[in-house]
Design an enzyme around this catalytic site. Structure first.
Site, PDB file in Angstrom:
ATOM      1  N   HIS A   1       0.684  -0.731   0.131  1.00 16.41           N
ATOM      2  CA  HIS A   1       0.008  -0.211  -0.227  1.00 16.41           C
ATOM      3  C   HIS A   1       1.228   1.143  -0.198  1.00 16.41           C
ATOM      4  O   HIS A   1       0.725   1.993  -0.693  1.00 16.41           O
ATOM      5  CB  HIS A   1      -0.624   0.245   0.732  1.00 16.41           C
TER       6      HIS A   1
ATOM      7  N   LYS B   1     -10.294  -7.312   7.763  1.00 11.97           N
ATOM      8  CA  LYS B   1     -10.401  -7.848   9.253  1.00 11.97           C
ATOM      9  C   LYS B   1     -10.996  -6.553  10.679  1.00 11.97           C
ATOM     10  O   LYS B   1      -9.294  -6.194  10.256  1.00 11.97           O
ATOM     11  CB  LYS B   1     -10.337  -9.224   9.971  1.00 11.97           C
TER      12      LYS B   1
END
Lengths: 280, 184
Positions: free
Chosen positions: B37, B102
């Site tokens: 990222h 999550k």
């Protein structure tokens, strides 16, 4: 005096890294099965069933329970009558971790410098805690720690006047803030007393205790039971999707402390709370 | 509701999904986590192209274990999504439509999801051995030097997720917790 060659240490740690990552301990499987009966949320029951299936599949296929195979935390309880030969002890521990993570097809998750963040590609170095004990043997415990749960852990220097209620509030608040992040149902390791670092190490050690075994001290056992009950009223539930079973156990360890202090460390661990040990 | 959907997504698909829906994903998704990222945002900041066309895609926050001989991939469950929050709004602006992970998301991420009709799915944290069985192919497409953090293209079959935050901002973590909470 008993002589132990480092080759034996390397071999033992290699196997413990693999075993801890492939096989969930029986005490945890028992509590997961019990939790199926107490969970009131249907989606919560489904998730616990999947965690049980996951553990059985990992065991059968000899693969990691979780892709985060952790940073290797190694507790070395070294008998004072042991003489280690053949090389450097710390190097041999790291060599065992290196071999375990390579030969066990475990993920390498360690970066060499916390700022520069370059992966060491062999999951070393391990975090090692030495303890000198009586006797002529070495007890080795390997506890691979994933960081989904490690990141949600916390430590606070409470005041003695905060008392039992302050301790309970800090533990419960820590779990509430963690919410779904540490992969509930979780296991909560707590260290109370000592100094700042002592409390943190106690919290980590508390996670090595079987989760169906309460502290021997009655007043600590009462805190364990009460905090677990309250954590399971938070509603977070399996995977954080709502339910009764947010934690499977609260394990607390204590140590003497200073007249002015009440350190409390809360080390959160996922349902798997992996650890394997051997005595050589 | 239970749905089976195909990836990449469309706005029509994402807008129909509601927090709490259980979904099977078929098609292909991209695996990327922390280091990937950071690199993707650096590329965008330099005005360069991303290593894959992100329009309508799903990113799965995962760093899998190495595959054992004969296996397609090692254990491959979700990692904590909040570490990607700093980078996510920009990727959503560039077309990212779905995320699988999550844990909690920031307000900035949820605002971007609402503005661009993106959806956040949850997979079961800690079930990486089971989830890996739903991945039928794996190919490293960028940043191989990152090892477990390299960007991978994954083909998935009946990959099980739950809609956690829908494109209207409804959040299953809040809804579920409030239903079972008995303490303040």
């Amino acid at each position: 005096m008993r002589t132990i060659h480092i080759d034996q240490i390397v071999k033992t740690i290699e196997q413990l890294c693999i075993d801890a990552n492939y096989y969930i301990n029986d005490d945890i499987m028992e509590e997961l099965n019990k939790a199926l009966k107490t969970e009131q949320s249907q989606i919560g029951v489904d998730i616990i069933q999947n965690l049980i299936k996951n553990a059985l599949m990992a065991k059968e296929r000899k693969i990691a329970i979780c892709q985060d195979t952790g940073m290797a935390v190694v507790f070395m309880d070294v008998g004072q009558d042991v003489h280690i030969v053949g090389g450097n002890l710390i190097d041999s521990i790291n060599e065992g971790v290196r071999k375990g993570y390579e030969n066990g097809y475990l993920r390498k998750s360690v970066v060499g410098d916390p700022i520069e963040r370059v992966n060491t590609k062999d999951n070393t170095p391990a975090v090692i805690h030495f303890n000198i004990i009586e006797g002529d043997r070495i007890k080795i415990s390997v506890a691979p720690k994933g960081f989904g749960s490690e990141n949600m852990s916390s430590i606070k220097m409470l005041k003695p006047s905060d008392g039992i209620e302050g301790i309970k509030k800090f533990i419960i608040d820590t779990i509430d803030i963690a919410g779904p992040n540490p992969c509930p149902p979780i296991i909560v390791g707590v260290g109370i007393g000592g100094t700042m670092e002592k409390a943190a190490i106690l919290a980590k050690k508390a996670l090595l205790r079987p989760i169906n075994k309460r502290n021997d001290l009655n007043h600590i056992k009462e805190i364990e039971n009460d905090v677990l009950k309250k954590i399971n009223m938070l509603g977070i539930g399996p995977s954080g999707l709502g339910g009764r079973i947010t934690a499977l156990a609260v394990n607390i360890e204590v140590f003497s402390t200073h007249i002015a202090g009440l350190p409390v460390a809360v080390n959160i661990s996922c349902h798997a709370t992996r650890h394997a040990d051997a005595t050589i | 509701m239970k749905y089976s959907i195909r990836a990449p997504l469309t706005k029509e698909i994402t807008c129909n999904l509601k927090a709490g829906d259980t979904i099977s994903i078929n098609g292909y998704i991209y695996a990327a986590r922390d280091a990937a990222h950071k690199k993707m945002i650096e590329l965008l900041d330099e005005g360069k192209e991303l290593p894959f066309d992100i329009m309508d895609q799903i990113i799965y926050y995962v760093g899998p274990c190495p595959a054992k001989p004969g296996a397609i991939i090692g254990s491959a469950g979700p990692t904590t999504s909040s570490r990607m929050d700093a980078y996510t709004p920009k990727l959503i602006q560039h077309g990212l439509k779905g995320m699988i992970g999550k844990g909690l998301r920031s307000k900035e991420v949820i605002d971007a999801m609402k503005a661009y009709s993106a959806v956040y799915f949850g997979a079961i944290g800690g079930a990486g051995a089971l989830i890996a069985q739903k991945i039928v192919s794996e190919e490293i497409i960028a940043f191989p030097e990152l090892g477990a953090e390299a960007i991978r293209k994954l083909t998935v079959e009946d990959f099980p997720v739950t809609v956690i935050i829908d494109c209207h901002g409804n959040n299953l973590y809040d809804i579920g917790k409030n239903k079972f909470r008995k303490i303040n």
